[in-house]
Design a protein around this motif. Structure first.
Motif, short mmCIF file in Angstrom:
data_model
loop_
_atom_site.label_atom_id
_atom_site.label_comp_id
_atom_site.label_asym_id
_atom_site.label_seq_id
_atom_site.Cartn_x
_atom_site.Cartn_y
_atom_site.Cartn_z
N HIS A 234 0.81 -1.23 0.00
CA HIS A 234 0.00 0.00 0.00
C HIS A 234 0.84 1.27 0.00
CE1 HIS A 234 -4.32 -1.42 0.94
NE2 HIS A 234 -3.67 -2.34 0.25
N GLN A 235 1.79 1.38 0.91
CA GLN A 235 2.59 2.61 1.00
C GLN A 235 3.36 2.89 -0.29
OE1 GLN A 235 2.09 4.71 3.55
NE2 GLN A 235 3.27 6.17 2.35
N PRO A 236 4.05 1.90 -0.86
CA PRO A 236 4.73 2.17 -2.13
C PRO A 236 3.78 2.62 -3.24
CG PRO A 236 5.52 0.10 -1.20
CD PRO A 236 4.38 0.56 -0.35
N LEU A 237 2.58 2.03 -3.28
CA LEU A 237 1.61 2.44 -4.29
C LEU A 237 1.16 3.88 -4.05
CD1 LEU A 237 -0.61 -0.74 -4.68
CD2 LEU A 237 0.47 0.52 -6.55
N LEU A 238 0.79 4.20 -2.82
CA LEU A 238 0.30 5.55 -2.53
C LEU A 238 1.38 6.60 -2.73
CD1 LEU A 238 -2.01 4.75 0.50
CD2 LEU A 238 -2.70 5.32 -1.84
N GLU A 239 2.63 6.24 -2.54
CA GLU A 239 3.73 7.18 -2.80
C GLU A 239 3.88 7.48 -4.29
OE1 GLU A 239 7.15 5.47 -0.87
OE2 GLU A 239 6.36 5.94 1.13
N GLU A 240 3.50 6.53 -5.13
CA GLU A 240 3.59 6.72 -6.59
C GLU A 240 2.42 7.52 -7.16
OE1 GLU A 240 5.70 5.63 -9.09
OE2 GLU A 240 7.17 4.84 -7.68
N ILE A 241 1.29 7.51 -6.46
CA ILE A 241 0.08 8.17 -6.99
C ILE A 241 0.06 9.61 -6.46
CG2 ILE A 241 -2.43 8.07 -7.14
CD1 ILE A 241 -2.17 5.04 -6.52
N SER A 242 0.22 10.55 -7.38
CA SER A 242 0.41 11.94 -6.97
C SER A 242 -0.87 12.77 -6.92
CB SER A 242 1.40 12.62 -7.91
OG SER A 242 0.91 12.56 -9.24
N GLU A 243 -1.95 12.29 -7.49
CA GLU A 243 -3.17 13.09 -7.63
C GLU A 243 -4.32 12.68 -6.69
OE1 GLU A 243 -3.26 15.60 -10.04
OE2 GLU A 243 -1.18 15.11 -10.53
N VAL A 244 -4.05 11.88 -5.66
CA VAL A 244 -5.12 11.36 -4.81
C VAL A 244 -5.87 12.49 -4.11
CG1 VAL A 244 -5.69 9.90 -2.83
CG2 VAL A 244 -3.91 9.18 -4.42
N LYS A 245 -7.19 12.48 -4.29
CA LYS A 245 -8.06 13.48 -3.65
C LYS A 245 -8.93 12.85 -2.56
CE LYS A 245 -7.00 16.65 -6.78
NZ LYS A 245 -5.57 16.85 -6.77
N LEU A 246 -9.14 11.52 -2.65
CA LEU A 246 -10.03 10.82 -1.71
C LEU A 246 -9.66 9.35 -1.68
CD1 LEU A 246 -12.70 10.97 0.05
CD2 LEU A 246 -13.91 10.31 -2.05
N ILE A 247 -9.74 8.76 -0.49
CA ILE A 247 -9.57 7.31 -0.35
C ILE A 247 -10.87 6.77 0.23
CG2 ILE A 247 -8.29 5.45 0.78
CD1 ILE A 247 -5.83 7.27 0.79
N ILE A 248 -11.49 5.85 -0.50
CA ILE A 248 -12.73 5.22 -0.05
C ILE A 248 -12.37 3.91 0.63
CG2 ILE A 248 -14.93 4.21 -0.79
CD1 ILE A 248 -14.90 6.22 -3.15
#
Length: 187
Positions: A104-118
């Motif tokens: 999860h952490q490596p993925l979220l570090e790669e995604i730069s445009e996250v506005k919301l996590i459901i």
């Protein structure tokens, strides 16, 4: 990002327990991340996230088309367990515990445009909200506004949850309109 997704698809961290077939979908620009439990048997076979009755219900809740949902610029799909965990006495087993800490952490570090996590279901809510999660899923979902704007908490959209939905009519009346508005604004 492509390299990371490839590593996840090739992951065999839990192969001594289950048959691995990791299911994940995202890109660097995914605006909304959906963290669910783990693929069911149909999704395990197809490799397409939320390609089942639960996914149809989820898309209804979000008020999005299949095309919008499967566009990785809109939605990244990162389950707590990437593979089907197997069958238990009353349904599928819980997601394997290896996946989220590993990926999860490596993925979220790669995604730069996250506005919301459901966060769908207690496994995702407990993992991400930690001590801020309430005692029960119902309490957490009933206080969904406490977690905005970063997180939106939901029960699982499985047809098996029809009894929960019937017992909690406030969910459709109070929560779903806010979810639809929030997602609509972000897309």
């Amino acid at each position: 990002m492509e390299s990371l997704l490839r590593k996840i698809k090739e992951c065999k961290i839990c192969e001594e327990h289950i048959v691995p077939n990791p299911v994940v979908s995202a890109n660097k620009k995914s605006k909304i991340i959906i963290v669910g439990q783990a693929p069911g048997t149909k999704v395990h076979q197809s490799g397409i996230p939320w390609d089942d009755a639960s996914g149809k219900q989820l898309r209804k809740w979000l008020n999005v088309t299949d095309e919008e949902f499967y566009n990785t610029n809109n939605f990244g799909i990162i389950p707590m367990g990437f593979c089907y965990p197997g069958k238990g006495k009353t349904g599928d087993l819980p997601p394997r515990k290896e996946c989220a800490p590993q990926w999860h952490q490596p993925l979220l570090e790669e995604i730069s445009e996250v506005k919301l996590i459901i966060l769908i279901g207690m496994y995702a809510q407990n993992y991400y909200l930690k001590e801020k999660a309430k005692r029960t899923l119902t309490e957490t979902v009933n206080t969904f506004e406490e977690y905005l704007p970063n997180y939106f908490v939901l029960p699982h959209p499985s047809p098996r949850n029809r009894f929960w939905l019937a017992k909690n009519p406030w969910f459709e009346k109070d929560v779903l309109p806010v979810l639809k508005r929030t997602v609509g604004k972000l897309l």
